[in-house]
Design a protein around this motif. Sequence first.
Motif, PDB file in Angstrom:
ATOM      1  N   TYR A 120      20.385  -6.650  40.058  1.00  0.00           N
ATOM      2  CA  TYR A 120      21.091  -7.116  38.990  1.00  0.00           C
ATOM      3  C   TYR A 120      20.983  -6.359  37.708  1.00  0.00           C
ATOM      4  CZ  TYR A 120      21.002 -11.427  41.747  1.00  0.00           C
ATOM      5  OH  TYR A 120      21.219 -12.394  42.754  1.00  0.00           O
ATOM      6  N   ILE A 121      20.230  -5.228  37.977  1.00  0.00           N
ATOM      7  CA  ILE A 121      20.158  -4.525  36.644  1.00  0.00           C
ATOM      8  C   ILE A 121      21.191  -3.424  36.682  1.00  0.00           C
ATOM      9  CG2 ILE A 121      18.615  -2.846  35.184  1.00  0.00           C
ATOM     10  CD1 ILE A 121      16.230  -4.196  36.633  1.00  0.00           C
ATOM     11  N   THR A 122      21.958  -3.344  35.575  1.00  0.00           N
ATOM     12  CA  THR A 122      23.209  -2.272  35.201  1.00  0.00           C
ATOM     13  C   THR A 122      22.608  -1.011  35.464  1.00  0.00           C
ATOM     14  OG1 THR A 122      22.882  -2.552  33.131  1.00  0.00           O
ATOM     15  CG2 THR A 122      24.501  -3.980  34.161  1.00  0.00           C
ATOM     16  N   ARG A 123      23.522   0.274  35.609  1.00  0.00           N
ATOM     17  CA  ARG A 123      22.895   1.561  35.322  1.00  0.00           C
ATOM     18  C   ARG A 123      22.415   1.898  33.981  1.00  0.00           C
ATOM     19  NH1 ARG A 123      28.135   2.242  38.257  1.00  0.00           N
ATOM     20  NH2 ARG A 123      28.994   2.564  36.055  1.00  0.00           N
ATOM     21  N   VAL A 124      23.404   1.222  32.859  1.00  0.00           N
ATOM     22  CA  VAL A 124      22.945   1.538  31.697  1.00  0.00           C
ATOM     23  C   VAL A 124      21.788   0.862  31.319  1.00  0.00           C
ATOM     24  CG1 VAL A 124      23.758   0.982  29.093  1.00  0.00           C
ATOM     25  CG2 VAL A 124      25.341   2.071  30.890  1.00  0.00           C
ATOM     26  N   GLY A 125      21.611  -0.688  31.984  1.00  0.00           N
ATOM     27  CA  GLY A 125      20.285  -1.075  31.687  1.00  0.00           C
ATOM     28  C   GLY A 125      19.123  -0.669  32.082  1.00  0.00           C
ATOM     29  N   ARG A 126      19.287   0.171  33.316  1.00  0.00           N
ATOM     30  CA  ARG A 126      17.894   0.998  33.827  1.00  0.00           C
ATOM     31  C   ARG A 126      17.450   1.840  32.674  1.00  0.00           C
ATOM     32  NH1 ARG A 126      20.393   0.379  38.042  1.00  0.00           N
ATOM     33  NH2 ARG A 126      19.732  -0.738  40.084  1.00  0.00           N
ATOM     34  N   PHE A 127      18.565   2.601  32.139  1.00  0.00           N
ATOM     35  CA  PHE A 127      18.229   3.568  31.130  1.00  0.00           C
ATOM     36  C   PHE A 127      17.683   2.901  29.736  1.00  0.00           C
ATOM     37  CE2 PHE A 127      19.906   5.317  27.210  1.00  0.00           C
ATOM     38  CZ  PHE A 127      19.009   6.644  27.188  1.00  0.00           C
ATOM     39  N   LEU A 128      18.328   1.548  29.269  1.00  0.00           N
ATOM     40  CA  LEU A 128      17.867   0.820  28.020  1.00  0.00           C
ATOM     41  C   LEU A 128      16.544   0.364  28.388  1.00  0.00           C
ATOM     42  CD1 LEU A 128      21.056  -1.173  27.372  1.00  0.00           C
ATOM     43  CD2 LEU A 128      20.205   0.876  25.993  1.00  0.00           C
ATOM     44  N   ARG A 129      16.148  -0.178  29.579  1.00  0.00           N
ATOM     45  CA  ARG A 129      14.611  -0.648  29.820  1.00  0.00           C
ATOM     46  C   ARG A 129      13.611   0.447  29.652  1.00  0.00           C
ATOM     47  NH1 ARG A 129      14.579  -5.464  33.870  1.00  0.00           N
ATOM     48  NH2 ARG A 129      15.846  -7.037  32.956  1.00  0.00           N
ATOM     49  N   LYS A 130      14.179   1.835  30.597  1.00  0.00           N
ATOM     50  CA  LYS A 130      13.149   2.781  30.602  1.00  0.00           C
ATOM     51  C   LYS A 130      12.818   3.523  29.101  1.00  0.00           C
ATOM     52  CE  LYS A 130      12.724   6.973  33.528  1.00  0.00           C
ATOM     53  NZ  LYS A 130      13.419   7.856  34.462  1.00  0.00           N
ATOM     54  N   PRO A 148      28.931  -9.687  27.540  1.00  0.00           N
ATOM     55  CA  PRO A 148      28.076  -9.632  26.102  1.00  0.00           C
ATOM     56  C   PRO A 148      27.718  -8.508  26.229  1.00  0.00           C
ATOM     57  CG  PRO A 148      27.318 -11.445  27.416  1.00  0.00           C
ATOM     58  CD  PRO A 148      28.477 -11.014  28.069  1.00  0.00           C
ATOM     59  N   VAL A 149      27.252  -7.869  24.819  1.00  0.00           N
ATOM     60  CA  VAL A 149      26.603  -6.679  24.587  1.00  0.00           C
ATOM     61  C   VAL A 149      24.936  -7.407  24.413  1.00  0.00           C
ATOM     62  CG1 VAL A 149      26.141  -4.901  22.937  1.00  0.00           C
ATOM     63  CG2 VAL A 149      28.664  -5.659  23.596  1.00  0.00           C
ATOM     64  N   PHE A 150      24.879  -8.314  23.631  1.00  0.00           N
ATOM     65  CA  PHE A 150      23.368  -8.949  23.438  1.00  0.00           C
ATOM     66  C   PHE A 150      23.206 -10.042  24.444  1.00  0.00           C
ATOM     67  CE2 PHE A 150      24.925  -7.409  19.297  1.00  0.00           C
ATOM     68  CZ  PHE A 150      24.324  -6.450  18.894  1.00  0.00           C
ATOM     69  N   PHE A 151      21.633 -10.163  24.552  1.00  0.00           N
ATOM     70  CA  PHE A 151      21.179 -11.040  25.551  1.00  0.00           C
ATOM     71  C   PHE A 151      20.208 -11.898  24.464  1.00  0.00           C
ATOM     72  CE2 PHE A 151      17.175 -12.074  27.565  1.00  0.00           C
ATOM     73  CZ  PHE A 151      17.837 -12.886  28.895  1.00  0.00           C
ATOM     74  N   ARG A 152      20.320 -13.124  24.459  1.00  0.00           N
ATOM     75  CA  ARG A 152      19.466 -14.052  23.668  1.00  0.00           C
ATOM     76  C   ARG A 152      18.519 -14.616  24.661  1.00  0.00           C
ATOM     77  NH1 ARG A 152      21.844 -17.144  19.050  1.00  0.00           N
ATOM     78  NH2 ARG A 152      21.073 -18.490  20.398  1.00  0.00           N
ATOM     79  N   GLN A 153      17.233 -14.908  24.351  1.00  0.00           N
ATOM     80  CA  GLN A 153      16.140 -15.204  25.007  1.00  0.00           C
ATOM     81  C   GLN A 153      15.336 -15.874  24.216  1.00  0.00           C
ATOM     82  OE1 GLN A 153      13.089 -12.692  27.213  1.00  0.00           O
ATOM     83  NE2 GLN A 153      13.825 -13.677  28.934  1.00  0.00           N
ATOM     84  N   LYS A 154      14.977 -17.153  24.665  1.00  0.00           N
ATOM     85  CA  LYS A 154      14.022 -18.173  23.533  1.00  0.00           C
ATOM     86  C   LYS A 154      12.731 -17.666  23.849  1.00  0.00           C
ATOM     87  CE  LYS A 154      13.874 -23.050  22.845  1.00  0.00           C
ATOM     88  NZ  LYS A 154      14.300 -24.306  23.186  1.00  0.00           N
ATOM     89  N   ARG A 155      11.873 -17.527  22.696  1.00  0.00           N
ATOM     90  CA  ARG A 155      10.457 -17.008  22.644  1.00  0.00           C
ATOM     91  C   ARG A 155       9.835 -17.986  21.496  1.00  0.00           C
ATOM     92  NH1 ARG A 155       9.432 -11.910  24.627  1.00  0.00           N
ATOM     93  NH2 ARG A 155      11.138 -11.118  25.978  1.00  0.00           N
ATOM     94  N   VAL A 156       8.759 -17.676  21.813  1.00  0.00           N
ATOM     95  CA  VAL A 156       7.545 -18.504  20.777  1.00  0.00           C
ATOM     96  C   VAL A 156       7.298 -17.490  19.711  1.00  0.00           C
ATOM     97  CG1 VAL A 156       5.471 -19.644  20.469  1.00  0.00           C
ATOM     98  CG2 VAL A 156       6.740 -19.772  22.615  1.00  0.00           C
ATOM     99  N   GLY A 157       7.498 -18.124  18.385  1.00  0.00           N
ATOM    100  CA  GLY A 157       7.121 -17.375  17.196  1.00  0.00           C
ATOM    101  C   GLY A 157       6.005 -17.800  16.265  1.00  0.00           C
ATOM    102  N   ALA A 195      28.853   1.574  25.907  1.00  0.00           N
ATOM    103  CA  ALA A 195      28.280   2.140  27.293  1.00  0.00           C
ATOM    104  C   ALA A 195      27.928   0.535  28.021  1.00  0.00           C
ATOM    105  CB  ALA A 195      26.857   2.902  27.261  1.00  0.00           C
ATOM    106  N   ILE A 196      27.346  -0.561  27.382  1.00  0.00           N
ATOM    107  CA  ILE A 196      27.248  -1.815  28.279  1.00  0.00           C
ATOM    108  C   ILE A 196      28.535  -2.109  28.372  1.00  0.00           C
ATOM    109  CG2 ILE A 196      26.325  -3.908  27.730  1.00  0.00           C
ATOM    110  CD1 ILE A 196      24.283  -2.717  25.796  1.00  0.00           C
ATOM    111  N   LYS A 197      29.415  -2.316  27.713  1.00  0.00           N
ATOM    112  CA  LYS A 197      30.756  -2.901  28.029  1.00  0.00           C
ATOM    113  C   LYS A 197      31.632  -2.098  29.079  1.00  0.00           C
ATOM    114  CE  LYS A 197      32.080  -6.256  25.270  1.00  0.00           C
ATOM    115  NZ  LYS A 197      32.203  -7.704  25.907  1.00  0.00           N
ATOM    116  N   ILE A 198      31.450  -0.892  29.371  1.00  0.00           N
ATOM    117  CA  ILE A 198      31.975  -0.097  30.222  1.00  0.00           C
ATOM    118  C   ILE A 198      31.495  -0.343  31.763  1.00  0.00           C
ATOM    119  CG2 ILE A 198      32.409   2.292  31.292  1.00  0.00           C
ATOM    120  CD1 ILE A 198      33.076   3.128  28.120  1.00  0.00           C
ATOM    121  N   ASP A 199      29.867  -0.030  31.532  1.00  0.00           N
ATOM    122  CA  ASP A 199      29.240  -0.444  32.802  1.00  0.00           C
ATOM    123  C   ASP A 199      29.506  -2.177  33.303  1.00  0.00           C
ATOM    124  OD1 ASP A 199      27.538   0.339  34.697  1.00  0.00           O
ATOM    125  OD2 ASP A 199      25.644  -0.168  33.538  1.00  0.00           O
TER     126      ASP A 199
END
Length: 171
Positions: free
Chosen positions: A82-92, A40-49, A32-36
């Motif tokens: 900037y948010i994709t249609r699938v992205g809205r659903f994923l976030r929600k 890349p399918v994944f997003f990588r973000q630097k975080r503090v662990g 769904a992400i690729k079609i929309d």
Amino acid sequence: MYRKFGKRLVDLVLSGIALIPLSVVYLILAIAIKIDDPGPVFFRQKRVGIHKSHFHILKFRTMKTETPRDMPTHLLQNPEQYITRVGRFLRKTSLDEFPQFINVLKGDMSLIGPRPPLTYHPWPLDSYTDEQKKMFDVRPGITGWAQVHGRKDVEWHKRIELNVWYVENVT
């Protein structure tokens, strides 16, 4: 004993078990992400662990590929564009967080613990008090005590307070 070994064992077992049925969901979401929006399918973000070490958290990508890089969503002008249609659903539905089970298996995260803060937001690491720094004594979690008490509706200082409470009371 639980904090050092048991919690990690529970994380490994439950994440391993969860990834088996979720692999079908991952595949459907990836398609769904690729079609929309190709990219890349994944997003990588630097975080503090744990112990204030940095790691890359994995999420399903919810933003279009032309979104400015390394720009926090809240600092973008009209971020909704900037948010994709699938992205809205994923976030929600918080399905964008599912790839963090991989972070749990790698040892970067736990199932339950303080959410890992971004490396730049909202306070630099050196501005945390000694009491607040306790939240870095455990692995960050996919979910945690602050999320149970309101997720993003909880003000930042209150989230830190809840995270510290969790660290002091984890059993």
